[in-house]
Design a protein around this motif. Structure first.
Motif, PDB file in Angstrom:
ATOM      1  N   LEU A 143       0.946  -1.194   0.147  1.00  0.00           N
ATOM      2  CA  LEU A 143       0.088  -0.128   0.057  1.00  0.00           C
ATOM      3  C   LEU A 143       0.944   1.293   0.082  1.00  0.00           C
ATOM      4  O   LEU A 143       0.538   2.215  -0.847  1.00  0.00           O
ATOM      5  CB  LEU A 143      -0.776   0.031   1.217  1.00  0.00           C
ATOM      6  CG  LEU A 143      -2.062  -0.948   1.223  1.00  0.00           C
ATOM      7  CD1 LEU A 143      -2.812  -1.122   2.483  1.00  0.00           C
ATOM      8  CD2 LEU A 143      -3.037  -1.085   0.027  1.00  0.00           C
ATOM      9  N   VAL A 144       2.017   1.272   0.864  1.00  0.00           N
ATOM     10  CA  VAL A 144       2.686   2.480   0.796  1.00  0.00           C
ATOM     11  C   VAL A 144       3.575   2.480  -0.595  1.00  0.00           C
ATOM     12  O   VAL A 144       3.489   3.719  -1.179  1.00  0.00           O
ATOM     13  CB  VAL A 144       3.727   2.399   2.004  1.00  0.00           C
ATOM     14  CG1 VAL A 144       4.934   3.251   1.659  1.00  0.00           C
ATOM     15  CG2 VAL A 144       3.159   2.490   3.211  1.00  0.00           C
ATOM     16  N   SER A 145       3.896   1.625  -1.133  1.00  0.00           N
ATOM     17  CA  SER A 145       4.615   1.417  -2.238  1.00  0.00           C
ATOM     18  C   SER A 145       3.607   2.192  -3.635  1.00  0.00           C
ATOM     19  O   SER A 145       4.026   2.984  -4.291  1.00  0.00           O
ATOM     20  CB  SER A 145       5.193   0.136  -2.892  1.00  0.00           C
ATOM     21  OG  SER A 145       5.586   0.205  -4.116  1.00  0.00           O
ATOM     22  N   THR A 146       2.511   1.529  -3.442  1.00  0.00           N
ATOM     23  CA  THR A 146       1.417   2.151  -4.509  1.00  0.00           C
ATOM     24  C   THR A 146       1.112   3.451  -4.352  1.00  0.00           C
ATOM     25  O   THR A 146       0.789   4.117  -5.151  1.00  0.00           O
ATOM     26  CB  THR A 146       0.078   1.136  -4.264  1.00  0.00           C
ATOM     27  OG1 THR A 146       0.529  -0.285  -4.638  1.00  0.00           O
ATOM     28  CG2 THR A 146      -0.843   1.458  -5.258  1.00  0.00           C
ATOM     29  N   SER A 147       0.988   3.922  -2.982  1.00  0.00           N
ATOM     30  CA  SER A 147       0.337   5.295  -2.950  1.00  0.00           C
ATOM     31  C   SER A 147       1.662   6.111  -3.279  1.00  0.00           C
ATOM     32  O   SER A 147       1.183   7.181  -3.810  1.00  0.00           O
ATOM     33  CB  SER A 147       0.317   5.549  -1.275  1.00  0.00           C
ATOM     34  OG  SER A 147      -0.719   4.647  -0.890  1.00  0.00           O
ATOM     35  N   LEU A 148       2.829   5.930  -3.210  1.00  0.00           N
ATOM     36  CA  LEU A 148       3.947   6.663  -3.636  1.00  0.00           C
ATOM     37  C   LEU A 148       4.046   6.707  -4.876  1.00  0.00           C
ATOM     38  O   LEU A 148       4.351   7.766  -5.593  1.00  0.00           O
ATOM     39  CB  LEU A 148       5.204   6.393  -2.962  1.00  0.00           C
ATOM     40  CG  LEU A 148       5.478   6.427  -1.292  1.00  0.00           C
ATOM     41  CD1 LEU A 148       6.807   5.792  -0.862  1.00  0.00           C
ATOM     42  CD2 LEU A 148       5.572   8.101  -1.086  1.00  0.00           C
ATOM     43  N   PHE A 149       3.837   5.420  -5.606  1.00  0.00           N
ATOM     44  CA  PHE A 149       3.645   5.370  -6.959  1.00  0.00           C
ATOM     45  C   PHE A 149       2.749   6.402  -7.733  1.00  0.00           C
ATOM     46  O   PHE A 149       3.045   7.183  -8.647  1.00  0.00           O
ATOM     47  CB  PHE A 149       3.558   4.028  -7.384  1.00  0.00           C
ATOM     48  CG  PHE A 149       3.692   3.682  -9.052  1.00  0.00           C
ATOM     49  CD1 PHE A 149       4.867   3.664  -9.543  1.00  0.00           C
ATOM     50  CD2 PHE A 149       2.592   3.390  -9.745  1.00  0.00           C
ATOM     51  CE1 PHE A 149       4.896   3.478 -10.944  1.00  0.00           C
ATOM     52  CE2 PHE A 149       2.542   3.100 -10.990  1.00  0.00           C
ATOM     53  CZ  PHE A 149       3.708   3.181 -11.713  1.00  0.00           C
ATOM     54  N   TYR A 172      -2.963   4.040 -12.279  1.00  0.00           N
ATOM     55  CA  TYR A 172      -1.780   4.234 -11.451  1.00  0.00           C
ATOM     56  C   TYR A 172      -1.886   3.313 -10.136  1.00  0.00           C
ATOM     57  O   TYR A 172      -0.895   2.841  -9.578  1.00  0.00           O
ATOM     58  CB  TYR A 172      -1.268   5.600 -11.137  1.00  0.00           C
ATOM     59  CG  TYR A 172      -0.679   6.079 -12.345  1.00  0.00           C
ATOM     60  CD1 TYR A 172       0.282   5.608 -13.162  1.00  0.00           C
ATOM     61  CD2 TYR A 172      -1.384   7.448 -12.586  1.00  0.00           C
ATOM     62  CE1 TYR A 172       0.735   6.397 -14.085  1.00  0.00           C
ATOM     63  CE2 TYR A 172      -0.719   8.293 -13.824  1.00  0.00           C
ATOM     64  CZ  TYR A 172       0.181   7.618 -14.473  1.00  0.00           C
ATOM     65  OH  TYR A 172       0.422   8.268 -15.719  1.00  0.00           O
ATOM     66  N   ILE A 173      -3.031   3.354  -9.635  1.00  0.00           N
ATOM     67  CA  ILE A 173      -3.320   2.476  -8.303  1.00  0.00           C
ATOM     68  C   ILE A 173      -3.196   0.963  -8.775  1.00  0.00           C
ATOM     69  O   ILE A 173      -2.675   0.015  -8.216  1.00  0.00           O
ATOM     70  CB  ILE A 173      -4.667   2.674  -7.629  1.00  0.00           C
ATOM     71  CG1 ILE A 173      -4.751   3.834  -6.817  1.00  0.00           C
ATOM     72  CG2 ILE A 173      -4.893   1.553  -6.749  1.00  0.00           C
ATOM     73  CD1 ILE A 173      -5.912   4.543  -6.512  1.00  0.00           C
ATOM     74  N   LEU A 182      -0.343  -1.651  -7.501  1.00  0.00           N
ATOM     75  CA  LEU A 182      -0.595  -2.776  -6.796  1.00  0.00           C
ATOM     76  C   LEU A 182      -0.221  -4.069  -7.453  1.00  0.00           C
ATOM     77  O   LEU A 182       0.857  -4.972  -6.817  1.00  0.00           O
ATOM     78  CB  LEU A 182      -2.071  -2.815  -6.471  1.00  0.00           C
ATOM     79  CG  LEU A 182      -2.681  -2.044  -5.600  1.00  0.00           C
ATOM     80  CD1 LEU A 182      -4.189  -2.495  -5.569  1.00  0.00           C
ATOM     81  CD2 LEU A 182      -1.911  -2.457  -4.202  1.00  0.00           C
ATOM     82  N   ALA A 183      -0.041  -4.041  -8.917  1.00  0.00           N
ATOM     83  CA  ALA A 183       0.231  -5.243  -9.610  1.00  0.00           C
ATOM     84  C   ALA A 183       1.717  -5.379  -9.449  1.00  0.00           C
ATOM     85  O   ALA A 183       2.610  -6.588  -9.169  1.00  0.00           O
ATOM     86  CB  ALA A 183      -0.102  -5.180 -11.038  1.00  0.00           C
ATOM     87  N   GLN A 197       6.869  -8.625  -4.394  1.00  0.00           N
ATOM     88  CA  GLN A 197       6.777  -9.338  -3.457  1.00  0.00           C
ATOM     89  C   GLN A 197       6.758 -11.001  -3.480  1.00  0.00           C
ATOM     90  O   GLN A 197       7.337 -11.763  -2.793  1.00  0.00           O
ATOM     91  CB  GLN A 197       5.579  -8.996  -2.612  1.00  0.00           C
ATOM     92  CG  GLN A 197       5.897  -7.667  -1.869  1.00  0.00           C
ATOM     93  CD  GLN A 197       4.656  -7.080  -0.819  1.00  0.00           C
ATOM     94  OE1 GLN A 197       3.754  -8.096  -0.608  1.00  0.00           O
ATOM     95  NE2 GLN A 197       4.628  -6.087  -0.331  1.00  0.00           N
ATOM     96  N   LYS A 198       6.458 -11.200  -4.844  1.00  0.00           N
ATOM     97  CA  LYS A 198       6.321 -12.834  -5.251  1.00  0.00           C
ATOM     98  C   LYS A 198       7.708 -13.241  -5.681  1.00  0.00           C
ATOM     99  O   LYS A 198       7.766 -14.536  -5.551  1.00  0.00           O
ATOM    100  CB  LYS A 198       5.335 -12.943  -6.359  1.00  0.00           C
ATOM    101  CG  LYS A 198       3.758 -12.792  -5.857  1.00  0.00           C
ATOM    102  CD  LYS A 198       3.426 -13.949  -5.207  1.00  0.00           C
ATOM    103  CE  LYS A 198       1.710 -13.639  -4.714  1.00  0.00           C
ATOM    104  NZ  LYS A 198       1.461 -14.440  -3.660  1.00  0.00           N
TER     105      LYS A 198
END
Length: 99
Positions: free
Chosen positions: A64-70, A85-86, A90-91, A97-98
């Motif tokens: 969530l932090v990474s997506t928000s900054l993106f 962009y969200i 997220l993707a 992470q995978k």
């Protein structure tokens, strides 16, 4: 690249389509490709690697932090861009992470 770019612009800004077509047909592909690859590399380094090493590497908070900054970095100007962009953030966070 031309087809994807023009279709994305058609979905979000129909009045920019002639300018986009002119740019895609008159600009040399090599500088554009190099700048796209380096920009993508640095964005991934910043939004995924640094954020994930700073926060817990496999958590929902990190995604969530990474997506928000993106999406804040890309400054979406309308609802379509915001969802684009969200979704991309997220993707890309889940893929990082995978791995």
């Amino acid at each position: 690249m031309r087809v994807i770019g023009s279709n994305l612009m058609l979905l979000t800004h129909t009045n920019y389509h002639p300018e986009l077509q002119r740019t895609l047909t008159t600009t040399s592909i090599l500088p554009v490709a190099i700048s796209m690859m380096t920009t993508t590399f640095f964005q991934e380094l910043l939004f995924r690697k640094l954020v994930c090493s700073w926060l817990a590497p496999y958590s929902i908070v990190t995604a969530l932090v990474s997506t928000s900054l993106f999406f804040l970095f890309h400054m979406p100007t309308n609802l379509a861009h915001l969802f684009l962009y969200i979704g991309m953030g997220l993707a890309l966070s889940m893929v990082y992470q995978k791995r």
